[in-house]
Design a protein around this motif. Sequence first.
Motif, PDB file in Angstrom:
ATOM      1  N   ILE A  35     -77.378  38.634  94.262  1.00  0.00           N
ATOM      2  CA  ILE A  35     -77.800  39.501  93.171  1.00  0.00           C
ATOM      3  C   ILE A  35     -79.270  39.261  92.896  1.00  0.00           C
ATOM      4  N   CYS A  36     -80.058  40.323  92.965  1.00  0.00           N
ATOM      5  CA  CYS A  36     -81.486  40.243  92.687  1.00  0.00           C
ATOM      6  C   CYS A  36     -81.763  41.019  91.394  1.00  0.00           C
ATOM      7  N   VAL A  37     -82.421  40.366  90.451  1.00  0.00           N
ATOM      8  CA  VAL A  37     -82.566  40.891  89.099  1.00  0.00           C
ATOM      9  C   VAL A  37     -84.008  41.327  88.812  1.00  0.00           C
ATOM     10  N   ASP A  38     -84.163  42.565  88.368  1.00  0.00           N
ATOM     11  CA  ASP A  38     -85.386  43.059  87.709  1.00  0.00           C
ATOM     12  C   ASP A  38     -86.672  42.990  88.538  1.00  0.00           C
ATOM     13  N   MET A  39     -86.576  43.147  89.845  1.00  0.00           N
ATOM     14  CA  MET A  39     -87.797  43.182  90.662  1.00  0.00           C
ATOM     15  C   MET A  39     -88.400  44.590  90.593  1.00  0.00           C
ATOM     16  N   GLN A  40     -88.818  44.973  89.395  1.00  0.00           N
ATOM     17  CA  GLN A  40     -89.242  46.340  89.100  1.00  0.00           C
ATOM     18  C   GLN A  40     -90.728  46.412  88.794  1.00  0.00           C
ATOM     19  N   ASN A  41     -91.278  47.621  88.928  1.00  0.00           N
ATOM     20  CA  ASN A  41     -92.710  47.795  88.690  1.00  0.00           C
ATOM     21  C   ASN A  41     -93.139  47.342  87.307  1.00  0.00           C
ATOM     22  N   ASP A  42     -92.334  47.615  86.293  1.00  0.00           N
ATOM     23  CA  ASP A  42     -92.730  47.236  84.935  1.00  0.00           C
ATOM     24  C   ASP A  42     -92.845  45.734  84.759  1.00  0.00           C
ATOM     25  N   PHE A  43     -92.143  44.966  85.586  1.00  0.00           N
ATOM     26  CA  PHE A  43     -92.215  43.515  85.492  1.00  0.00           C
ATOM     27  C   PHE A  43     -93.179  42.892  86.504  1.00  0.00           C
ATOM     28  N   THR A  88     -77.096  41.322 107.792  1.00  0.00           N
ATOM     29  CA  THR A  88     -76.625  40.961 109.128  1.00  0.00           C
ATOM     30  C   THR A  88     -75.244  40.320 109.061  1.00  0.00           C
ATOM     31  N   LEU A  89     -75.013  39.529 108.011  1.00  0.00           N
ATOM     32  CA  LEU A  89     -73.742  38.825 107.845  1.00  0.00           C
ATOM     33  C   LEU A  89     -72.676  39.669 107.159  1.00  0.00           C
ATOM     34  N   GLY A  90     -73.066  40.845 106.676  1.00  0.00           N
ATOM     35  CA  GLY A  90     -72.129  41.674 105.933  1.00  0.00           C
ATOM     36  C   GLY A  90     -71.955  41.240 104.499  1.00  0.00           C
ATOM     37  N   MET A  91     -72.888  40.426 103.986  1.00  0.00           N
ATOM     38  CA  MET A  91     -72.838  39.980 102.592  1.00  0.00           C
ATOM     39  C   MET A  91     -73.442  41.049 101.697  1.00  0.00           C
ATOM     40  N   PRO A  92     -72.801  41.395 100.579  1.00  0.00           N
ATOM     41  CA  PRO A  92     -73.347  42.415  99.677  1.00  0.00           C
ATOM     42  C   PRO A  92     -74.699  42.007  99.088  1.00  0.00           C
ATOM     43  N   VAL A  93     -75.602  42.962  99.035  1.00  0.00           N
ATOM     44  CA  VAL A  93     -76.886  42.809  98.344  1.00  0.00           C
ATOM     45  C   VAL A  93     -76.838  43.729  97.133  1.00  0.00           C
ATOM     46  N   ILE A  94     -77.006  43.153  95.951  1.00  0.00           N
ATOM     47  CA  ILE A  94     -76.852  43.913  94.707  1.00  0.00           C
ATOM     48  C   ILE A  94     -78.134  43.812  93.892  1.00  0.00           C
ATOM     49  N   TRP A  95     -78.737  44.966  93.605  1.00  0.00           N
ATOM     50  CA  TRP A  95     -79.945  45.023  92.791  1.00  0.00           C
ATOM     51  C   TRP A  95     -79.535  45.365  91.364  1.00  0.00           C
ATOM     52  N   VAL A  96     -79.802  44.459  90.444  1.00  0.00           N
ATOM     53  CA  VAL A  96     -79.458  44.664  89.041  1.00  0.00           C
ATOM     54  C   VAL A  96     -80.760  44.842  88.259  1.00  0.00           C
ATOM     55  N   ASN A  97     -80.963  46.034  87.710  1.00  0.00           N
ATOM     56  CA  ASN A  97     -82.246  46.378  87.089  1.00  0.00           C
ATOM     57  C   ASN A  97     -82.063  47.065  85.744  1.00  0.00           C
ATOM     58  N   THR A 114     -76.062  47.813  96.867  1.00  0.00           N
ATOM     59  CA  THR A 114     -75.455  48.260  95.614  1.00  0.00           C
ATOM     60  C   THR A 114     -76.481  48.166  94.495  1.00  0.00           C
ATOM     61  N   PHE A 115     -76.503  49.190  93.624  1.00  0.00           N
ATOM     62  CA  PHE A 115     -77.480  49.243  92.534  1.00  0.00           C
ATOM     63  C   PHE A 115     -76.733  49.347  91.208  1.00  0.00           C
ATOM     64  N   VAL A 116     -77.108  48.482  90.258  1.00  0.00           N
ATOM     65  CA  VAL A 116     -76.463  48.449  88.946  1.00  0.00           C
ATOM     66  C   VAL A 116     -77.542  48.509  87.867  1.00  0.00           C
ATOM     67  N   ASP A 117     -77.410  49.455  86.945  1.00  0.00           N
ATOM     68  CA  ASP A 117     -78.305  49.531  85.793  1.00  0.00           C
ATOM     69  C   ASP A 117     -77.801  48.602  84.700  1.00  0.00           C
ATOM     70  N   LYS A 118     -78.728  47.915  84.052  1.00  0.00           N
ATOM     71  CA  LYS A 118     -78.347  47.065  82.918  1.00  0.00           C
ATOM     72  C   LYS A 118     -79.181  47.442  81.698  1.00  0.00           C
ATOM     73  N   TYR A 119     -78.718  46.970  80.536  1.00  0.00           N
ATOM     74  CA  TYR A 119     -79.320  47.365  79.266  1.00  0.00           C
ATOM     75  C   TYR A 119     -79.509  46.173  78.337  1.00  0.00           C
TER      76      TYR A 119
END
Length: 281
Positions: A66-74, A107-116, A182-187
């Motif tokens: 899970i990678c969190v908030d790697m967004q332009n605003d930050f 490559t390993l089939g592990m999920p990559v999830i961007w939480v922003n 996978t992309f998840v919006d957070k608040y």
Amino acid sequence: MPSSKTQTENAQSGDRNSVLGIARGEHYRVVGEIVDMTRPRPASRHVTLTARPQDVRIDLTQTAFICVDMQNDFCSLGGWLDSIGVDTCAGRQLALAINSLTGLCRTLGMPVIWVNWGNRTDRANLPPVLLHVYNPDGNSVGLGDPLLPHKSESRAAGSRVLEKGSWGAALIDDLAVSANDTFVDKYRMSGFRDTPLDSILRTLGVKTVLFGGVNMDQCVLATLMDANFLGYDTLLLEDCSATTSPDFCTAATLYNVRRCFGFSLHSSAIHEALAAYKDDQ
């Protein structure tokens, strides 16, 4: 439900086998008149990782990043934090390590999830207590407010802070992203509150979560803590995480993660463990 056309085509082809759910995660198989609930899993892939306070052994087939908030605003010049005088260089410098890790995960089939952060346009689900954190005097540029023009980044002008679909809420250009991620919006600072993240992880069969992103002591830590409270194994990747806060905040975060909420390690430990795993096969 499948369309009548699909049902007709299946009947004509004699194909009565169907998968209900995500093939790589939780799913049923319908075989003729039988609903198969056995949830077949890929063979375990165990690796031992060098970590603190102890080394850990995990199953890569039950692990996600899970990678969190790697967004332009930050992270970007002209983004929200940069516009209020915050040095955002540390976030941008994570891209190389994160890209290396996400490439390995895919490559390993592990999920990559961007939480922003991905705020609603009307901010209807953002309570005043949250808005006040980022706009304490009521006259500053806070969540959902338009950015002022910036001397070096004209494209940021008018972008509303962390609003879904805005330039500021987008991932930084330096990140390598796949359509299969996978992309998840957070608040909130936590990626679990008021989001489908927990359901997604459980459907994918995830037990262990690797964490990275910004800010380490705020949204990354809050999401990691909630994951820990929900029973997930939590590992903080030190070289894939950063913060704009003073150094003592990083030290406190690492102390608390290792003491109370899980483990910390460098992403190189995953690459090394995988190389050793391949050598043993």
